[in-house]
Design a protein around this motif. Sequence first.
Motif, PDB file in Angstrom:
ATOM      1  N   GLN A 243     -48.720  25.626 -30.326  1.00 40.53           N
ATOM      2  CA  GLN A 243     -48.200  25.374 -29.454  1.00 40.53           C
ATOM      3  C   GLN A 243     -46.409  23.803 -29.279  1.00 40.53           C
ATOM      4  OE1 GLN A 243     -48.309  28.361 -25.806  1.00 40.53           O
ATOM      5  NE2 GLN A 243     -48.976  25.717 -25.794  1.00 40.53           N
ATOM      6  N   ALA A 244     -47.460  23.291 -30.458  1.00 33.67           N
ATOM      7  CA  ALA A 244     -46.107  21.529 -30.791  1.00 33.67           C
ATOM      8  C   ALA A 244     -44.874  22.084 -30.666  1.00 33.67           C
ATOM      9  CB  ALA A 244     -47.315  21.153 -32.080  1.00 33.67           C
ATOM     10  N   SER A 245     -44.661  23.174 -31.344  1.00 31.21           N
ATOM     11  CA  SER A 245     -43.323  22.571 -31.058  1.00 31.21           C
ATOM     12  C   SER A 245     -42.172  23.170 -30.058  1.00 31.21           C
ATOM     13  CB  SER A 245     -42.575  24.014 -32.270  1.00 31.21           C
ATOM     14  OG  SER A 245     -43.292  25.098 -31.188  1.00 31.21           O
ATOM     15  N   LEU A 246     -43.442  22.970 -29.145  1.00 27.58           N
ATOM     16  CA  LEU A 246     -42.796  23.328 -27.678  1.00 27.58           C
ATOM     17  C   LEU A 246     -43.128  22.111 -27.275  1.00 27.58           C
ATOM     18  CD1 LEU A 246     -42.146  26.762 -26.642  1.00 27.58           C
ATOM     19  CD2 LEU A 246     -40.339  25.783 -27.342  1.00 27.58           C
ATOM     20  N   THR A 247     -44.655  21.955 -26.352  1.00 27.58           N
ATOM     21  CA  THR A 247     -45.607  20.717 -25.938  1.00 27.58           C
ATOM     22  C   THR A 247     -45.249  19.624 -26.648  1.00 27.58           C
ATOM     23  OG1 THR A 247     -47.534  22.108 -26.455  1.00 27.58           O
ATOM     24  CG2 THR A 247     -46.155  23.188 -25.126  1.00 27.58           C
ATOM     25  N   GLY A 248     -45.498  19.615 -27.674  1.00 22.43           N
ATOM     26  CA  GLY A 248     -45.976  18.634 -28.700  1.00 22.43           C
ATOM     27  C   GLY A 248     -47.592  18.096 -28.577  1.00 22.43           C
ATOM     28  N   GLU A 249     -48.840  19.338 -28.090  1.00 25.57           N
ATOM     29  CA  GLU A 249     -49.925  19.546 -27.934  1.00 25.57           C
ATOM     30  C   GLU A 249     -50.435  19.641 -29.949  1.00 25.57           C
ATOM     31  OE1 GLU A 249     -51.628  21.014 -24.172  1.00 25.57           O
ATOM     32  OE2 GLU A 249     -50.246  22.223 -25.268  1.00 25.57           O
ATOM     33  N   SER A 250     -50.633  18.306 -30.060  1.00 19.52           N
ATOM     34  CA  SER A 250     -51.250  19.008 -31.681  1.00 19.52           C
ATOM     35  C   SER A 250     -52.734  20.113 -32.184  1.00 19.52           C
ATOM     36  CB  SER A 250     -52.015  17.601 -32.159  1.00 19.52           C
ATOM     37  OG  SER A 250     -52.986  17.405 -31.533  1.00 19.52           O
ATOM     38  N   LEU A 251     -53.394  20.270 -30.441  1.00 20.29           N
ATOM     39  CA  LEU A 251     -54.241  21.240 -30.734  1.00 20.29           C
ATOM     40  C   LEU A 251     -54.547  22.975 -30.327  1.00 20.29           C
ATOM     41  CD1 LEU A 251     -57.310  19.765 -29.565  1.00 20.29           C
ATOM     42  CD2 LEU A 251     -57.101  19.618 -31.781  1.00 20.29           C
ATOM     43  N   PRO A 252     -54.161  23.810 -31.199  1.00 18.89           N
ATOM     44  CA  PRO A 252     -53.933  25.400 -30.710  1.00 18.89           C
ATOM     45  C   PRO A 252     -54.342  25.850 -29.725  1.00 18.89           C
ATOM     46  CG  PRO A 252     -55.380  25.290 -32.861  1.00 18.89           C
ATOM     47  CD  PRO A 252     -55.615  23.758 -32.680  1.00 18.89           C
ATOM     48  N   VAL A 253     -54.066  26.381 -28.807  1.00 17.77           N
ATOM     49  CA  VAL A 253     -54.311  27.075 -27.222  1.00 17.77           C
ATOM     50  C   VAL A 253     -55.167  28.781 -27.908  1.00 17.77           C
ATOM     51  CG1 VAL A 253     -53.881  25.556 -26.463  1.00 17.77           C
ATOM     52  CG2 VAL A 253     -52.207  27.898 -26.806  1.00 17.77           C
ATOM     53  N   ARG A 254     -55.571  29.251 -27.002  1.00 20.98           N
ATOM     54  CA  ARG A 254     -56.829  30.159 -27.449  1.00 20.98           C
ATOM     55  C   ARG A 254     -55.761  31.325 -26.385  1.00 20.98           C
ATOM     56  NH1 ARG A 254     -61.002  33.565 -25.356  1.00 20.98           N
ATOM     57  NH2 ARG A 254     -61.823  35.434 -27.254  1.00 20.98           N
ATOM     58  N   ARG A 255     -55.450  32.583 -27.370  1.00 26.27           N
ATOM     59  CA  ARG A 255     -54.469  33.449 -26.403  1.00 26.27           C
ATOM     60  C   ARG A 255     -55.628  34.797 -26.450  1.00 26.27           C
ATOM     61  NH1 ARG A 255     -53.143  30.020 -23.855  1.00 26.27           N
ATOM     62  NH2 ARG A 255     -50.767  29.031 -23.650  1.00 26.27           N
ATOM     63  N   THR A 256     -55.451  35.677 -25.088  1.00 31.12           N
ATOM     64  CA  THR A 256     -55.582  36.697 -25.758  1.00 31.12           C
ATOM     65  C   THR A 256     -55.199  37.770 -24.411  1.00 31.12           C
ATOM     66  OG1 THR A 256     -57.026  36.149 -23.506  1.00 31.12           O
ATOM     67  CG2 THR A 256     -58.200  36.049 -25.776  1.00 31.12           C
ATOM     68  N   GLU A 257     -56.051  38.709 -24.205  1.00 32.01           N
ATOM     69  CA  GLU A 257     -54.785  39.407 -23.676  1.00 32.01           C
ATOM     70  C   GLU A 257     -54.173  39.118 -22.359  1.00 32.01           C
ATOM     71  OE1 GLU A 257     -55.021  44.515 -22.500  1.00 32.01           O
ATOM     72  OE2 GLU A 257     -55.901  43.751 -24.108  1.00 32.01           O
ATOM     73  N   GLY A 258     -53.260  39.253 -22.377  1.00 31.75           N
ATOM     74  CA  GLY A 258     -52.375  38.864 -20.870  1.00 31.75           C
ATOM     75  C   GLY A 258     -51.804  37.680 -20.447  1.00 31.75           C
ATOM     76  N   LYS A 259     -52.350  37.225 -21.319  1.00 24.33           N
ATOM     77  CA  LYS A 259     -51.703  35.998 -21.645  1.00 24.33           C
ATOM     78  C   LYS A 259     -50.203  35.302 -22.017  1.00 24.33           C
ATOM     79  CE  LYS A 259     -55.400  33.289 -20.512  1.00 24.33           C
ATOM     80  NZ  LYS A 259     -55.734  32.423 -19.401  1.00 24.33           N
ATOM     81  N   SER A 260     -49.431  34.772 -21.632  1.00 22.04           N
ATOM     82  CA  SER A 260     -47.972  34.091 -22.570  1.00 22.04           C
ATOM     83  C   SER A 260     -47.873  33.371 -23.272  1.00 22.04           C
ATOM     84  CB  SER A 260     -46.974  33.718 -21.348  1.00 22.04           C
ATOM     85  OG  SER A 260     -47.415  34.589 -19.679  1.00 22.04           O
ATOM     86  N   VAL A 261     -46.790  33.853 -24.209  1.00 23.88           N
ATOM     87  CA  VAL A 261     -46.646  33.325 -25.529  1.00 23.88           C
ATOM     88  C   VAL A 261     -45.664  32.591 -25.590  1.00 23.88           C
ATOM     89  CG1 VAL A 261     -48.513  34.083 -26.834  1.00 23.88           C
ATOM     90  CG2 VAL A 261     -46.260  35.213 -26.142  1.00 23.88           C
TER      91      VAL A 261
END
Length: 707
Positions: A243-261
Motif C-alpha cells: 500500500q506504499a502508493s497510498l500510505t507510504g508504508e514500505s511493508l506489505p499488509v496481509r489481506r484476507t476475506e472481509g478486509k478492505s482493499v
Amino acid sequence: MKFVIKHEIKGRLRIHAVQGRMTYEQADTLCWFLEKQDIVTDAKVYERTADAVICYTGDREEVLRILRGFSYEKADVPDNVLASSGRELNSGFREQLITKMILHYGSRMIVPMPVRKVWLTFKALKYIWKGIRCLAKRKIEVPVLDATAIGVSVIRGDFNTAGSVMFLLGIGELLEEWTHKKSVGDLARSMSLNVKKVWLKREDQEVLVRSSSVQPGDVIVVHMGNVIPFDGVVCGGEGMVNQASLTGESLPVRRTEGKSVYAGTVLEEGELEIEVRAVTGSTRFEKIVTMIEDSEKLKSALESRAEHLADRLVPYTLLGTGIVGLVTRNAAKALSVLMVDFSCALKLAMPIAVLSAIREAGQHGITVKGGKYLEAVAEADTIVFDKTGTLTKARPTVKEVVSFGEYPEEELLRIAACLEEHFPHSMAKAVVDAAKKRKLYHEEMHSKVEYVVAHGISSYIDGRKVIIGSSHFVFEDEGCTVRETFREKFDALPGEYSHLYLAVENSLEAVICIEDPLREEARGMVQSLKAEGIRKVVMMTGDSERTAASIAERVGVDEYYSEVLPEDKARFVEAEKAAGHKVIMIGDGINDSPALSAADAGVAVSDGAEIAREIADITIASDDLMAVVTMKRLADAMMRRIQRNYRGIVGINSSLIALGVAGVIQPTTSALMHNTSTLAISLRSMKNLLPEEGRNLSLAQGSPSCR
C-alpha cells in the motif's frame, strides 16, 4: 459540432468552437478527445475564447473529419480526467492574482489616504496575530519577522512600506500555493490508474473484460504482481498487499476475506477475489493528493535544509536590527535590516524550483514522486539496468515453437498462452499475443496457477503437472529432463533467441524461442549518461551468460551479471550503496521490485508490471530510452538552479542590507527591492530547465500538455 478555422500553417490549426461560453468541463472534454487521436501530436484548448490549437501529422482533411464528428455528449471521457483537471484551479489563481494587483495599485490612486491607513492597519493585524501565535509556541520564525517589519512600519506611520510588504508577501504566498497545487495535481494525475482490462469472475470462469464495464457488486480476480484497480472488499483468497502508493508504508499488509482493499495498491503475493465497492477514479486521485501533500519524505534534502535555514536565520535578523539601531541610533537604518531578510526568499524560491522541475519532468513523460528522487538522480554515479524490456524492446515476439514430443506446435502454444496470460511480464505477453495472432483461443483448462517470481509458472491440466519458465526453474528446480531421442535437437536450439521451456509431467515438451531485440538507442543512451557524469553502468539479467555477454558488448556497459535472481539485484544495489555510491535502478518487471525499492532512485518503464511502476520512485512513459538521459539532465539542471538561487538570495539581500545600513536607500526601497527580487527569483524558478528542443521532443512522444 461546428468549428471555424481562425489560422493555419502546415501541421497546425487554430480553431474556434461556435458556441456560447465554454465551460471548464467542455474544454477538458475537447482537449481529451483531441489528444486521443493518433494523428494529433499536441492540443491546447482555451476556455476563455473557446479556441483550440491542434498540432498534427498527416492529412489535414483527416483532422477536419475528426472535428466534424465531435460532440461533447458522445465523447466518453473517464471520470477521473474531469474530476482531477487542473484547468479550473489555474483559472481561479490567475483571477486572484489579477484581482490583488488591481486592488493594490488601484487603491493607491483612488482611495483617500486616511481610509487606506485604516484599511492597511486592519490588514496588518492578520500578520501581527500570526507572529504572536508563533511566539506563543516559543518559536522565532518567519511569521515573527513579517509581523515585526509590518508592525514597526505601521507604528512609524510608514503605511506605504507596510502596504508594499503585505502586498508582496500576499503575491508570494499566492504564487507558492498555485505552483504547489498545480505540481501536486499534475503528479497525482500522472500516478492515477490506467488499468484497461481486469479479470471478472463469472460463475467458475475468469473472463478478461474492459475495466469500464465493471460495476459495483461485481467480483474481480487479482493475481500476484498486479495492481488492484478498484476499492473493494476481499471475498475470497488471501494475499500480501503493498500500500506504499497510498500510505507510504514500505511493508506489505496481509489481506484476507472481509478486509478492505484500495485502488492503486499492488498484490505482491497470493491471489484475491474482490467485491467491487467503487469504480470511479476520483477517490484514488484524492488519496494520492493527500499522500503527496502530507509526506515529508518526498521533499529533497536541499528543500528541507532551505526551510530549516530560513527559520534559523530569523533570530539573527532580529539581532542585527537591534545592533544597528543601538549603534547608529537611526530607526530608518535599523528598519532597513528588518525589511530585508534571507528567510522569505529561501522558503519561497526553493520549493518552487523543485516543484517546477517535477512539473517539467511530467512534460517529458517522466513521473517523479518527490523532489528527493530528482536530487538522488543528480547525485548518482552508478546506474543499474535490467535487460529484458528495458535495454531490449518491451515488445518481444515469439519466433518459433520447437516441439520435443507428441504435442503439435499449435497445441503447445495454446497451453503456454493459457498459463502465461495470468501474469504480467513482457515474455508472457509475447506468448499470449502469438496465440491470439494464430487464433488459438481456449477455455480455462488448468487448475490454480502458481507463479514463482523470476522462475516460472506451475499448474495442472487434466491431472498432469505442467510447468513453463526458465532453464534454471524447469531443469534444476523441477528436475525435468530431455528425452535422449531429442538431445541433438535440444543442443541445436538457436542461440540468438531467449528461451521459454514448457514441460509436462517432468518431461520437456517444447521450447518457445522469443526474439527480444535490443533498443536502437541503448548504446547512445549509455554513452550520453557517461557524458552526464555517470561513472559505472551495470546490466543485470536472468538470461544465460552467452546472451548477456552479447547484449553487454553491444550496449557498452561497464559490468554485466547473468542468471541473477531478484534478491541478487537488490543485494548488488545495497552493496554499491554501502560502498558510498548513489545508485539508480531501472527495470520493468516483478523481479526488479526489490532492487527498485533498495536503490536511491528506482525508475520503472511504463510498459512494465504494475508492481514495478507502483514501487518505483520515478516512472518513464516514453518508449525511447533517451528519456533516461533527459531525466538526468533535468535533475542536474534543477540542482544548478537551486545553487544559483542560493547565491542570488545571499548576494542581493546582503547588498540591500549594506545599502540600508549605509543610509543609501530607505526602508521602503529596501522592502520593495527585497520582495521584488524574491518574486523575480521565484518566477525564474518556475521556468523550464531544459532547452526548447527537449520540450519539442517530449511533445512528439505524446506527453500531455492541454492543461
